[in-house]
Design an enzyme around this catalytic site. Structure first.
Site, mmCIF file in Angstrom:
data_model
loop_
_atom_site.group_PDB
_atom_site.id
_atom_site.type_symbol
_atom_site.label_atom_id
_atom_site.label_comp_id
_atom_site.label_asym_id
_atom_site.label_seq_id
_atom_site.Cartn_x
_atom_site.Cartn_y
_atom_site.Cartn_z
ATOM 1 N N CYS B 442 12.101 116.702 -3.021
ATOM 2 C CA CYS B 442 13.385 116.657 -3.831
ATOM 3 C C CYS B 442 13.187 117.521 -5.096
ATOM 4 O O CYS B 442 14.076 118.388 -5.451
ATOM 5 C CB CYS B 442 14.167 115.453 -4.007
ATOM 6 S SG CYS B 442 13.175 114.268 -4.735
ATOM 7 N N HIS B 486 14.460 109.744 -6.443
ATOM 8 C CA HIS B 486 15.283 111.038 -6.025
ATOM 9 C C HIS B 486 15.330 112.010 -7.306
ATOM 10 O O HIS B 486 15.349 111.373 -8.424
ATOM 11 C CB HIS B 486 16.468 110.791 -5.395
ATOM 12 C CG HIS B 486 17.119 112.020 -4.965
ATOM 13 N ND1 HIS B 486 16.576 112.651 -3.762
ATOM 14 C CD2 HIS B 486 18.366 112.400 -4.880
ATOM 15 C CE1 HIS B 486 17.327 113.810 -3.323
ATOM 16 N NE2 HIS B 486 18.281 113.685 -3.987
ATOM 17 N N ASP B 502 23.155 118.716 -5.552
ATOM 18 C CA ASP B 502 21.724 118.144 -5.074
ATOM 19 C C ASP B 502 21.398 118.937 -3.727
ATOM 20 O O ASP B 502 21.908 119.089 -2.768
ATOM 21 C CB ASP B 502 22.163 116.707 -4.432
ATOM 22 C CG ASP B 502 20.827 116.097 -3.722
ATOM 23 O OD1 ASP B 502 19.618 116.746 -4.164
ATOM 24 O OD2 ASP B 502 20.904 114.868 -3.440
#
Lengths: 306, 700
Positions: B442, B486, B502
């Site tokens: 991520c 994250h 995201d």
């Protein structure tokens, strides 16, 4: 049954004046199949009482006068060689009677005293390697002079424990003594006492004692008494289980004498001095006296009702 | 303990004389002052139990010292060795202090203090001769038990420490037994009983005893904890995902929002230097009218977070979180901060308003704008810069279109989501990732997107936190673990404010929808730790067990660790109404008395005699009352005699007395005659009548 008991007590009362309580205790002791120890000064009527008991109950009677040189064989008996048959024959000693009066037992040596022991506990004697049963019923009434008097061998605790009760007669009260003096010596009338009971009737009465009931609260009371004697500071040692059994059984007999089929606390209290005095010793007293005061302390220290 | 024998050389008379001459104080003590041999064993076991959990927090050579001392002591115990001489002890103490200094802990830290405590505790073993020394060791043991809670307050540790407490107490009990009759098992039983009896009072003191602020501050452990850091290199978060440690638990007042909406916002990362993102320093203060406030009547999501220790001060919340706990502040970049670094479980209450915008003003303040568009010198990642600018011009200067284009690129080109991406250079790392390796976690995607947005002149920043979480079916709270860590992107749109995007959702939608487990490739899965794997694949019983243990720990945090001054004030308010020192004192006294009374009652109940015969009870009651009326019964007076005496005293009539005597005699002493409730009731009423009459008579 009630009449028989009353008749026995009345007959004894005629002989020994003014001692109804002691007479009842002595009778209760025999009803409870126990041996009796009478402790008092000479001339207080110890022998008279035991002799009268034997007559009244219709028992065969022997008297052994203990002295410091009495030997066990003098009590139990001895084997004699018979020239005619060429064998030994056992001559029964004075112990072979239904009621034995062991007079002044504490004047005998421990060896002779202990000859009585097996007889009292096992209702049998062993002589020359042979065990012989004693008559049934078998009672020992022993008398002793107060241990403070000279020339005595005090009975050891183990032997004292074998007597169900120890009683003292004490001086008669003035009225009884006056009647005694006026009526002359009743001892002469001893021979005139008719047996009130026979052996079978006595056995029925003994059986009736066994059947007297004791309730749980009463047994609790007996247990509290025993526990108190074991815990209390003033007691050198507590009552043994045999002592507790003796107390309850004597109370049963006492209840029967008073025509009850169950024991009440008063019965226990009435027999307690007789049953426990000779089994207790004051902690502070190494000479071994003070049992009477102890019994009173024991009674006063325990609540009847739990 | 045969210390005389141990201490004396085999030489006999001379040695004996020498010891004697050296003087009485130590040697001359009677056997009563020595430590019973069996108790010494129990004491040593207790010491081991106390020291054992410190292994997790202190350096292991301390344990070696402890073992050495234990070995020496056992030699003394067997009579093979003597106690150490004075200079040996001095050397040992000096070496130990030096050792602690060399371990690298700072001088006034908790670790240093605890290390010295444990060392003293161990060294005392080889010095302990008399009972007095043993008592000292025992009290040190109690102290060490309490000290461990500065390091760890979990329920497992608490349970373990209760066991250790019992062992130490057992040693104390053993010390007070006769030397000839030392029974370790009996000591253990007694001490377990003592500890159990103390528990009610402990609870009362815990609830009521005022939490006094400490007079001096205890330094708290500075151990490293896993968790988000304020510097993030692409790949760091991938390391975090290998940990299944708990990050925090959240208890929602209402329904738990869906997993994809659970973006637990933590830090914002605004600086990018040499391939590393880091949180920027101080932020401008809130300007007037900038501070977000919910619209009147808007309903938010209420929840409470129990954050595990992080050693840092930032907190986590869902956008946009307004703190409801005093001390927790909302910073200018919309992160939440605690007043102090979080060193033990920290509870805070938050209300989130998802529709509330961030920085909705038409213009960003200049300092903020500069900061959120800042990029390193032009030489770094030139390809991505050029790429971003070309995309931007193609999008016509529209930031939303730019983001859409980048996301489309991720979707259409072969980009992969993996826990083990190839390593990147510090410089030009984003170029390398975006155009060559195309494999990342991520942080790689978020970092690349932020860089591109900033290159195109759009204010953007990386946000670190946790995404998702697992609902514990036992208590219904959300557990967020380190593997939920994250990173995502926020960029600023004029009028709308900061908007969350995201990029991971584009490359691995399952990560957002279902959690990390669903997004992992088989290779990634193999790299996971055993426990993490078990959490993911766990079946049936084991999974339930994990849930159950978690909910237990959660309740412990809620009600025991979290029972602070505020909660105590609430509880006391509920119980006592107004809180005044007198009331608290009284409550403490009453509750403490009640708890001790309960223990006393249990003891009394167990020692009570057999239940009393009901008739005896009734009769005793009667006697007590009549004693008040002036007719006490002597203890040795049997019921019948007593009643007769009452009769002769005129308290009872003759016939009534006769009936009563017969009745009591029948009920108490005639086992042949059964009796029931009615009999008892009748007797009671008869006795009551007598009593009343006696009372009347006494009044006359």
């Amino acid at each position: 049954m009630k009449e028989q008991i009353e008749a026995v007590i009345a007959a004894l009362n005629d002989v020994l004046l003014g001692k109804e309580n002691q007479i009842k205790l002595a009778f209760a002791c025999l009803l409870a199949r126990g041996h009796l120890l009478i402790e008092d000064l000479p001339g207080m009527g110890k022998t008279l009482l035991s002799h009268a008991l034997a007559r009244t109950l219709g028992l065969s009677y022997n008297r052994i006068q203990f002295t410091s040189d009495v030997l066990p064989s003098d009590i139990i008996g001895t084997s004699v060689f018979e020239r005619d048959s060429g064998t030994f024959r056992f001559i029964e000693g004075p112990l072979f009677a239904q009621l034995v009066l062991a007079d002044e037992i504490n004047r005998a040596t421990p060896k002779s005293q202990s000859a009585l022991l097996e007889a009292m506990e096992e209702h049998q004697v062993t002589a020359d390697g042979e065990t012989r049963p004693l008559p049934d019923p078998f009672f020992v009434i022993a008398t002793q002079n107060p241990v403070t008097q000279g020339g005595t061998f005090p009975l050891p605790e183990s032997q004292l424990d074998r007597f169900l009760m120890r009683i003292e007669l004490g001086y008669p009260d003035p009225d009884a003594e006056r009647a005694l003096l006026r009526g002359g010596d009743k001892r002469r009338g001893l021979a005139a006492i008719e047996p009130v009971l026979d052996v079978d009737a006595l056995k029925v009465l003994q059986q009736a004692v066994d059947d007297v009931k004791a309730s749980d609260p009463l047994i609790d009371y007996v247990q509290r008494l025993v526990a108190h004697s074991r815990r209390g500071q003033e007691f050198a040692y507590g009552l043994s289980p045999r002592g507790a059994l003796a107390l309850l059984h004597a109370a049963r007999a006492w209840a029967l004498i008073h025509d009850r089929r169950h024991v009440v606390p008063e019965d226990v209290q009435a027999v307690l001095p007789g049953v426990v005095e000779h089994r207790l010793r004051e902690a502070a007293d190494y000479a071994g006296h003070g049992g009477a005061a102890l019994a009173q302390k024991l009674l006063a220290g325990v609540d009847v009702v739990g | 303990m045969a210390s005389e024998g141990e201490a004396m050389p085999a030489g006999g008379a001379r040695g004996g004389l020498r010891t004697g001459a050296r003087g009485g104080a130590a040697r001359g003590r009677g056997i009563a002052y020595q430590i019973p041999r069996n108790t010494l064993a129990l004491l040593m076991i207790a010491q081991v139990a106390v020291v054992l959990p410190y292994l997790l927090h202190l350096s292991p050579w301390l344990i070696a010292v402890g073992l050495f001392c234990g070995y020496w002591r056992s030699g003394v115990y067997q009579g093979r060795w003597d106690y150490p001489r004075r200079w040996v002890k001095a050397v040992l103490v000096a070496a130990s202090i030096g050792g602690v200094a060399l371990t690298g802990v700072s001088a006034f830290s908790l670790e240093a203090a605890a290390s010295l405590l444990i060392l003293a505790f161990a060294l005392k073993l080889i010095e302990m001769k008399s009972r007095r020394d043993a008592y000292l060791v025992i009290f040190l043991g109690y102290f060490a038990i309490a000290t461990l809670f500065l390091f760890d307050q979990s329920i497992a540790v608490a349970v373990y420490q209760i066991g250790a407490l019992m062992l130490v107490t057992a040693a104390l009990v053993g010390l007070n037994q006769l030397v000839t009759r030392v029974r370790p098992l009996e000591s253990l039983r007694v001490s377990a009983l003592l500890v159990l009896q103390a528990l009610p009072l402990t609870v009362v003191l815990f609830l009521f005893f005022p939490r006094v602020a400490p007079l001096w501050s205890v330094p708290l452990p500075s151990s490293s904890v896993t968790g988000l850091s304020d510097r993030m290199k692409p790949g760091d978060v991938a390391e975090l995902t290998r940990s299944d440690e708990l990050a925090f638990r959240a208890v929602f007042a209402g329904e738990v929002p869906p997993k994809r909406a659970l973006y637990w916002r933590g830090l914002t990362y605004s600086r990018f230097v040499e391939g590393t993102w880091s949180a920027a320093g101080l932020l401008p203060e809130w300007g007037t009218a900038e501070r977000p406030a919910p619209a009147a009547g808007a309903s938010g999501i209420d929840y409470e977070v129990l954050l595990e220790p992080t050693s840092s001060d930032w907190l986590f919340g869902l956008d946009l979180a307004l703190p409801a706990t005093p001390g927790v502040t909302l910073e200018r970049d919309f992160r939440l901060t605690a007043p102090d670094p979080v060193l033990s479980v920290f509870r805070y209450r938050v209300t989130s308003y998802p529709d509330l915008g961030m920085d909705q003003a038409p213009r960003l303040p200049d300092r903020l704008r500069i900061r959120e568009t800042w990029l390193p010198d032009d030489g770094d990642n030139p390809r991505v810069r050029a790429y971003a600018r070309s995309l931007m011009s193609a999008a016509g200067g529209d930031a939303e279109a730019l983001v859409a284009a980048v996301v489309a690129q991720i979707r259409s080109e072969p980009y992969f989501y993996t826990l083990s991406p190839p390593p990147l250079q510090d410089r030009n790392s984003i170029d390398e990732f975006w155009f060559q390796t195309r494999r990342g976690f991520c942080t790689h995607y978020a970092g690349a997107l932020v860089f591109m947005l900033r290159a195109a002149g759009v204010p953007a920043r990386m946000v670190g936190g946790y995404q998702g979480g697992e609902i514990n079916p036992v208590t219904g709270h959300v557990m967020v673990r380190q593997y939920d860590a994250h990173a995502w992107v926020e960029y600023w749109l004029a009028g709308e404010g900061w908007r969350r995007v995201d990029p991971t959702a584009a490359v691995a939608p399952a990560r957002i929808e279902e959690g990390l487990n669903a997004a992992l490739s088989p290779e990634d899965r193999e790299s996971l730790s055993a426990l993490t794997a078990a959490r993911f694949d766990g079946v049936g019983v084991f999974r339930d067990l994990l849930y159950w243990a978690d909910s237990l720990e959660h309740r412990w945090n809620l009600w025991v660790i979290g029972y602070d001054t505020h909660l105590q004030a609430d509880v006391l308010q509920d119980l006592l109404g107004e809180i005044t020192p007198a009331r608290v004192g009284l409550a403490l006294l009453l509750a403490g008395g009640a708890s001790l009374g309960a223990v006393a009652l249990v003891l009394f109940w167990r020692r009570r005699s057999a239940p009393r015969h009901p008739v005896e009870g009734a009769f005793q009651d009667f006697c007590r009352r009549l004693a008040g009326a002036g007719w006490p019964r002597r203890p040795d007076e049997a019921p019948a005699s007593y009643l007769r005496r009452l009769e002769s005293g005129g308290v009872i009539g003759a016939d009534q007395a006769g009936a009563l005597v017969a009745e009591v005699d029948r009920l108490l002493y005639n086992p042949g005659a059964g009796w029931g409730r009615q009999d008892l009731r009748r007797l009671r009423s008869q006795l009551r009548r007598v009593r009343l009459r006696a009372a009347l008579g006494a009044r006359r």
